[in-house]
Enzyme design. Structure first.
Site: not given
Ligand code: GDP
Ligand code: IMO
Ligand code: MG
Length: 419
Positions: A13, A15-16, A38, A40-41, A221
């Site tokens: 998470d 911000g990939k 698993n 969520g991008h 992840q």
């Molecule tokens: P990922 O799994 O690495 O793609 O990250 P997630 O999407 O799960 O979580 C990142 C969250 O931060 C999402 O809600 C993005 O929309 C948000 N985000 C990404 N970059 C930025 C940033 O520079 N500033 C803010 N405020 N939000 C951001």
């Molecule tokens: P993105 O790509 C954050 C965490 C789960 C748990 C552990 C194992 O959005 O960054 P699993 O379902 O893989 O067996 O869970 O890994 N986890 C993540 N945490 N971002 C993710 O993906 C994750 N995918 C798995 O919360 O701790």
């Molecule tokens: Mg994510």
């Protein structure tokens, strides 16, 4: 041409999704190499937020090729839902390819995930319960079903054989379940996958590189959730690190070019496991509220804490990171004081090394920075950033000896500074 790899340097998470979307115009091909739903991008543009789970984050650029690599595990139900949700946007599905060697998450894999977590009780991993662990177990146990198998005449038989094996395991767990509805959905999802081009993606990716096309590998992840180098057993079941791009796409290590490490300006973690800088006070609550730190896949509140340099240095070492990208620095604009963990105190000894034992109590040693307390969402160049933030960025770069190439100041595509 070399293949660049983009991955998370913390616990996911970072911000990939946003950064892959921002960088896609520079590449011909975007390829996911591991993990599954698993992940969520999230990415945002035109005031709409999209969350992708299986599909690469380059999908909103219709002229680009998007590939789901062999290292990914696919749940047909989630895949179909994602495709259906994307249909109202300008998506070129003819340019989306799926590796025949990607493994399928069966409905019973999800049940096994739930049964395993329930059996672990207080020591549960905090899995997303998407069936990731059991699917990778069947992959390495040489029992798995792959995307290419759905075209075989005996697919149903092979599915039934594996399902029956799983049912025996579920009975051993004494786990109660009803498969009917999800299974019907699953086969509808399989039909949906059939409509896409299943390919030998290792040939495809290598051919693109030979033709001088640029490829960006999108990690899921984060490094500290890696099956080998994360805080085992509180990890996911795939290699989230740079080496995972080689096995998850079928490219040689000498084909890897830049390694782009995404760093959130503070840390978050969902699920169980060690988190040295975790904050249990109102500062942690404030990071969660201001940063909207709730899981993109499960909606769970994310645990929050300050940036952890020993962990970041470890991630940089394991991946061979060549450039860093800073996200969510705008969230820190609200804080009077910003802390960075520069070392750990373990059993009274100061160290920068991550301990083998995940249960050891770690006391972070902090360096404090003065906050900038200015809205930076509208900043478009480094010169628009407050000096305090520039100092913070320089400090991190000097410590880890890798430069930042992008500073993200908001969730939207446009809120991005190229340094
Ligand atoms: P990922 O799994 O690495 O793609 O990250 P997630 O999407 O799960 O979580 C990142 C969250 O931060 C999402 O809600 C993005 O929309 C948000 N985000 C990404 N970059 C930025 C940033 O520079 N500033 C803010 N405020 N939000 C951001
Ligand atoms: P993105 O790509 C954050 C965490 C789960 C748990 C552990 C194992 O959005 O960054 P699993 O379902 O893989 O067996 O869970 O890994 N986890 C993540 N945490 N971002 C993710 O993906 C994750 N995918 C798995 O919360 O701790
Ligand atoms: Mg994510």
């Amino acid at each position: 041409m070399k293949l660049d790899v983009l991955l998370g340097l913390q616990w996911g998470d970072e911000g990939k999704g946003k950064i892959v979307d921002v960088l896609t115009p520079k590449y011909d091909v975007i390829a996911r190499f591991q993990g599954g739903p698993n992940a969520g991008h999230s990415l945002e543009f035109n005031d709409i937020k999209h969350v992708l789970h299986t599909i690469p984050s380059g999908i909103f650029h219709p002229e680009k090729v998007n590939i789901i690599g062999n290292g990914v595990v696919i749940d047909p139900v989630i895949f179909r839902k994602e495709i259906e949700g994307l249909k109202k946007f300008n998506i070129n599905f003819n340019q989306l390819f799926i590796s025949k060697k990607a493994h399928l998450i069966l409905p019973t894999h999800r049940l096994l995930d739930a049964a395993s977590e329930a059996a672990k009780g207080a020591t549960k991993i905090g899995s997303t319960l998407k069936g990731i662990g059991p699917t990778y177990m069947d992959k390495t146990g040489r029992n798995g079903l792959r995307v290419g198998d759905i075209f075989a005449s005996d697919f149903q038989q092979r599915y039934d054989n594996l399902k029956n094996k799983h049912i025996e395991m579920l009975n051993n767990y004494n786990f109660k379940f009803d498969l009917t509805e999800y299974e019907a959905d699953w086969f509808r999802g399989v039909e949906s996958i059939r409509e896409f081009q299943a390919v030998d993606s290792e040939y495809m990716v290598n051919k693109f590189l030979a033709e001088d096309k640029s490829v960006l590998a999108e990690g899921a992840q984060g490094t500290l959730l890696d099956i080998d180098f994360g805080s085992y057993p509180y990890v996911t079941s795939s290699n989230t690190i740079c080496a995972g791009a080689c096995t998850g796409l079928g490219i040689g290590p000498n084909k890897v070019g830049e390694v782009l490490g995404i760093v959130k300006a503070y840390c978050t973690r969902v699920g169980s496991g060690p988190f040295p800088t975790e904050l249990f006070d109102e500062t942690g609550d404030k990071l969660r509220q201001v940063g909207r730190e709730f899981g993109a896949t499960t909606g769970r509140p994310r645990r929050c804490g300050w940036l952890d340099l020993p962990a970041l240095k470890y991630s940089i070492m394991i991946n061979g990171v060549t450039q860093m990208i800073l996200t969510k620095s705008d969230i820190l604009s609200e804080f009077d004081t910003i802390k960075v963990c520069v070392a750990y105190k373990i059993n009274g000894e100061v160290t920068e090394q991550l301990p083998y034992d995940v249960n050891l109590p770690i006391e972070p040693v902090y360096k404090e920075f003065k906050g900038w307390k200015k809205d930076i969402a509208k900043a478009t160049s480094m010169s628009d950033l407050p000096q305090e933030l520039v100092d913070y960025i320089r400090f991190v770069e000097d410590e880890v000896k890798v430069p930042f190439s992008i500073i993200s100041v908001g969730p939207d595509r446009k809120e991005t500074i190229f340094k």
